[in-house]
Design a protein around this motif. Sequence first.
Motif, PDB file in Angstrom:
ATOM      1  N   PHE A  23       0.824  -1.215   0.000  1.00 19.20           N
ATOM      2  CA  PHE A  23       0.000   0.000   0.000  1.00 19.20           C
ATOM      3  C   PHE A  23       0.856   1.262   0.000  1.00 19.20           C
ATOM      4  O   PHE A  23       0.343   2.366  -0.090  1.00 19.20           O
ATOM      5  CB  PHE A  23      -0.940   0.009   1.206  1.00 19.20           C
ATOM      6  N   ASP A  24       2.159   1.083   0.156  1.00 17.95           N
ATOM      7  CA  ASP A  24       3.044   2.247   0.205  1.00 17.95           C
ATOM      8  C   ASP A  24       3.465   2.657  -1.192  1.00 17.95           C
ATOM      9  O   ASP A  24       4.182   1.913  -1.872  1.00 17.95           O
ATOM     10  CB  ASP A  24       4.313   1.910   1.021  1.00 17.95           C
ATOM     11  N   TRP A  25       3.015   3.817  -1.590  1.00 18.97           N
ATOM     12  CA  TRP A  25       3.413   4.315  -2.895  1.00 18.97           C
ATOM     13  C   TRP A  25       4.073   5.664  -2.695  1.00 18.97           C
ATOM     14  O   TRP A  25       3.439   6.608  -2.228  1.00 18.97           O
ATOM     15  CB  TRP A  25       2.216   4.435  -3.825  1.00 18.97           C
ATOM     16  N   GLY A  26       5.327   5.729  -3.081  1.00 15.92           N
ATOM     17  CA  GLY A  26       6.023   7.004  -3.000  1.00 15.92           C
ATOM     18  C   GLY A  26       5.567   7.917  -4.122  1.00 15.92           C
ATOM     19  O   GLY A  26       4.604   7.603  -4.829  1.00 15.92           O
ATOM     20  N   PRO A  27       6.254   9.025  -4.298  1.00 18.78           N
ATOM     21  CA  PRO A  27       5.941   9.922  -5.406  1.00 18.78           C
ATOM     22  C   PRO A  27       5.978   9.171  -6.734  1.00 18.78           C
ATOM     23  O   PRO A  27       6.807   8.281  -6.938  1.00 18.78           O
ATOM     24  CB  PRO A  27       7.040  10.973  -5.348  1.00 18.78           C
ATOM     25  N   LEU A  28       5.057   9.544  -7.623  1.00 11.11           N
ATOM     26  CA  LEU A  28       4.960   8.876  -8.911  1.00 11.11           C
ATOM     27  C   LEU A  28       6.218   9.102  -9.752  1.00 11.11           C
ATOM     28  O   LEU A  28       6.642   8.238 -10.507  1.00 11.11           O
ATOM     29  CB  LEU A  28       3.726   9.406  -9.652  1.00 11.11           C
ATOM     30  N   PHE A  29       6.801  10.288  -9.597  1.00  6.65           N
ATOM     31  CA  PHE A  29       8.052  10.597 -10.296  1.00  6.65           C
ATOM     32  C   PHE A  29       9.140  10.874  -9.264  1.00  6.65           C
ATOM     33  O   PHE A  29       9.363  12.034  -8.905  1.00  6.65           O
ATOM     34  CB  PHE A  29       7.876  11.823 -11.209  1.00  6.65           C
ATOM     35  N   PRO A  30       9.781   9.814  -8.754  1.00  7.56           N
ATOM     36  CA  PRO A  30      10.744  10.012  -7.663  1.00  7.56           C
ATOM     37  C   PRO A  30      11.904  10.912  -8.068  1.00  7.56           C
ATOM     38  O   PRO A  30      12.514  11.572  -7.216  1.00  7.56           O
ATOM     39  CB  PRO A  30      11.216   8.596  -7.342  1.00  7.56           C
ATOM     40  N   ASP A  31      12.218  10.948  -9.356  1.00  7.32           N
ATOM     41  CA  ASP A  31      13.330  11.790  -9.797  1.00  7.32           C
ATOM     42  C   ASP A  31      12.854  13.150 -10.276  1.00  7.32           C
ATOM     43  O   ASP A  31      13.660  13.981 -10.697  1.00  7.32           O
ATOM     44  CB  ASP A  31      14.097  11.094 -10.934  1.00  7.32           C
ATOM     45  N   PRO A  33      10.721  16.912 -10.024  1.00  6.82           N
ATOM     46  CA  PRO A  33      10.880  18.039  -9.107  1.00  6.82           C
ATOM     47  C   PRO A  33      10.129  17.796  -7.803  1.00  6.82           C
ATOM     48  O   PRO A  33       9.134  17.078  -7.782  1.00  6.82           O
ATOM     49  CB  PRO A  33      10.261  19.210  -9.887  1.00  6.82           C
ATOM     50  N   SER A  34      10.622  18.385  -6.723  1.00  8.05           N
ATOM     51  CA  SER A  34      10.073  18.049  -5.406  1.00  8.05           C
ATOM     52  C   SER A  34       8.672  18.615  -5.205  1.00  8.05           C
ATOM     53  O   SER A  34       7.928  18.120  -4.363  1.00  8.05           O
ATOM     54  CB  SER A  34      11.005  18.568  -4.307  1.00  8.05           C
ATOM     55  N   TRP A  35       8.317  19.659  -5.990  1.00 14.32           N
ATOM     56  CA  TRP A  35       6.949  20.156  -5.816  1.00 14.32           C
ATOM     57  C   TRP A  35       5.914  19.188  -6.360  1.00 14.32           C
ATOM     58  O   TRP A  35       4.721  19.363  -6.163  1.00 14.32           O
ATOM     59  CB  TRP A  35       6.780  21.535  -6.468  1.00 14.32           C
ATOM     60  N   LEU A  36       6.362  18.135  -7.036  1.00 14.02           N
ATOM     61  CA  LEU A  36       5.442  17.148  -7.590  1.00 14.02           C
ATOM     62  C   LEU A  36       5.327  15.910  -6.682  1.00 14.02           C
ATOM     63  O   LEU A  36       4.666  14.941  -7.025  1.00 14.02           O
ATOM     64  CB  LEU A  36       5.923  16.734  -8.979  1.00 14.02           C
ATOM     65  N   ASP A  37       5.945  15.977  -5.513  1.00 12.39           N
ATOM     66  CA  ASP A  37       5.990  14.794  -4.648  1.00 12.39           C
ATOM     67  C   ASP A  37       4.620  14.362  -4.137  1.00 12.39           C
ATOM     68  O   ASP A  37       4.439  13.221  -3.741  1.00 12.39           O
ATOM     69  CB  ASP A  37       6.919  15.057  -3.445  1.00 12.39           C
ATOM     70  N   TRP A  38       3.677  15.310  -4.114  1.00 16.22           N
ATOM     71  CA  TRP A  38       2.339  14.929  -3.618  1.00 16.22           C
ATOM     72  C   TRP A  38       1.651  13.958  -4.564  1.00 16.22           C
ATOM     73  O   TRP A  38       0.698  13.290  -4.197  1.00 16.22           O
ATOM     74  CB  TRP A  38       1.470  16.177  -3.451  1.00 16.22           C
ATOM     75  N   LEU A  39       2.119  13.894  -5.805  1.00 17.22           N
ATOM     76  CA  LEU A  39       1.437  13.065  -6.804  1.00 17.22           C
ATOM     77  C   LEU A  39       1.872  11.614  -6.647  1.00 17.22           C
ATOM     78  O   LEU A  39       2.892  11.186  -7.176  1.00 17.22           O
ATOM     79  CB  LEU A  39       1.749  13.576  -8.204  1.00 17.22           C
ATOM     80  N   THR A  40       1.063  10.855  -5.913  1.00 19.01           N
ATOM     81  CA  THR A  40       1.334   9.430  -5.751  1.00 19.01           C
ATOM     82  C   THR A  40       0.298   8.651  -6.549  1.00 19.01           C
ATOM     83  O   THR A  40      -0.650   9.234  -7.079  1.00 19.01           O
ATOM     84  CB  THR A  40       1.253   9.020  -4.278  1.00 19.01           C
ATOM     85  N   LYS A  41       0.477   7.348  -6.592  1.00 22.65           N
ATOM     86  CA  LYS A  41      -0.464   6.532  -7.356  1.00 22.65           C
ATOM     87  C   LYS A  41      -1.903   6.638  -6.830  1.00 22.65           C
ATOM     88  O   LYS A  41      -2.829   6.812  -7.625  1.00 22.65           O
ATOM     89  CB  LYS A  41       0.014   5.077  -7.356  1.00 22.65           C
ATOM     90  N   PRO A  42      -2.123   6.531  -5.490  1.00 19.99           N
ATOM     91  CA  PRO A  42      -3.509   6.694  -5.019  1.00 19.99           C
ATOM     92  C   PRO A  42      -4.107   8.046  -5.394  1.00 19.99           C
ATOM     93  O   PRO A  42      -5.278   8.122  -5.775  1.00 19.99           O
ATOM     94  CB  PRO A  42      -3.374   6.560  -3.497  1.00 19.99           C
ATOM     95  N   VAL A  43      -3.303   9.110  -5.295  1.00 22.13           N
ATOM     96  CA  VAL A  43      -3.816  10.435  -5.653  1.00 22.13           C
ATOM     97  C   VAL A  43      -4.215  10.465  -7.123  1.00 22.13           C
ATOM     98  O   VAL A  43      -5.266  10.991  -7.501  1.00 22.13           O
ATOM     99  CB  VAL A  43      -2.757  11.519  -5.347  1.00 22.13           C
TER     100      VAL A  43
END
Lengths: 269, 82
Positions: A23-31, A33-43
């Motif tokens: 159930f743990d999904w990190g940021p969709l684009f780990p590499d 930009p950091s402002w996009l970190d909120w975008l995970t698979k569940p989101v």
Amino acid sequence: MSAPHLLASGGGEEFEAPGLHIFDWGPLFPDGPSWLDWLTKPVLIVALSALVTVLFAWRAFRSPKLVPKGIQNIGEVGYLFVRDQIARPMIGKDGDKWMGFLFATFFFVLFMNLSGVIPVLQLPAPSHIAFAIVLAITVYVIMLFLSVKHQGLVGYFKNMMFPPGLPKPLYLILAPIELLSNIILRPFTHAVRLFANMFAGHLLLAFFSTVAWWFLVEKLTVLGAGVGVVGFLMTIVMTAFEIFVQSLQAFIFTLLAASYIGGALHPDH
Amino acid sequence: MVRPAMSEEEPEPGPGADETSSHEAFTNAAWSIPSYILSGMAVYGGLGWLLDHWLGTSALFPIGILVGLALAIFLVYHRYGR
């Protein structure tokens, strides 16, 4: 990065059942930009579900024909289902006014749930309890607002805590139960019911498909093959079962939302 | 109940308010039971636990849970059962 590789974790010699880490999904684009970190698979799945709900309703009812064709047919069947099975039985004659909310809630939850069996997505968004909580809180706030508006603040608590027809001393014992049940546990069970069903379903599917992958592909042995076949068949059976549960939970979630709204509008039963 | 297919404005609440309210009552009862039971056990189990804590006993907590369970079932029965 296919799903089976994610599922068969570790790459060790022992079979390892999938656990909470699925159930743990990190940021969709780990590499990225950091402002996009909120975008995970569940989101992403929640956003897609909202988008699909909007598109579905828009396409179905954009320019309705007297003789419905194509997607308008599906939209009308869905509308009738929500109206005749949920809105009218639960809310009564005011039910039609709530169709906008109930229709959107039902299909939004349905699409979020069904993403658990859609290839590539394969995660029911409400298996993260936050999404179920937000929905339940929305319904809860609507219910509180309507209750106070239609019954008054005092009337609301009176109707809730003192159901008529009991000897007075008994109220002293029963009122705390009513209060806790209606104010705190109701939204809690509302959210948890959806969350727990999606969570458990996803875990089961992941387990059986991991078994199949492990015993048929990664560690194929004569003895293990039988287990792998069982896992494979169970994956198919459980996928069908999950589609059923996902639809049912979307229905129940909306049904309860309508029931709470109906109870707020007409307290006398 | 056979309902007409896609309607224009058909007058609602349609086939009898009785059916509507009994259906609603049943659904409400069915789905209220978990929160009532949790609530009953929490209130009286909690009370028992507090009393245990203050009096140095240990029996009141389980007794409270059972009492709360019974009260919750009674409450569901009273609200929806008749």
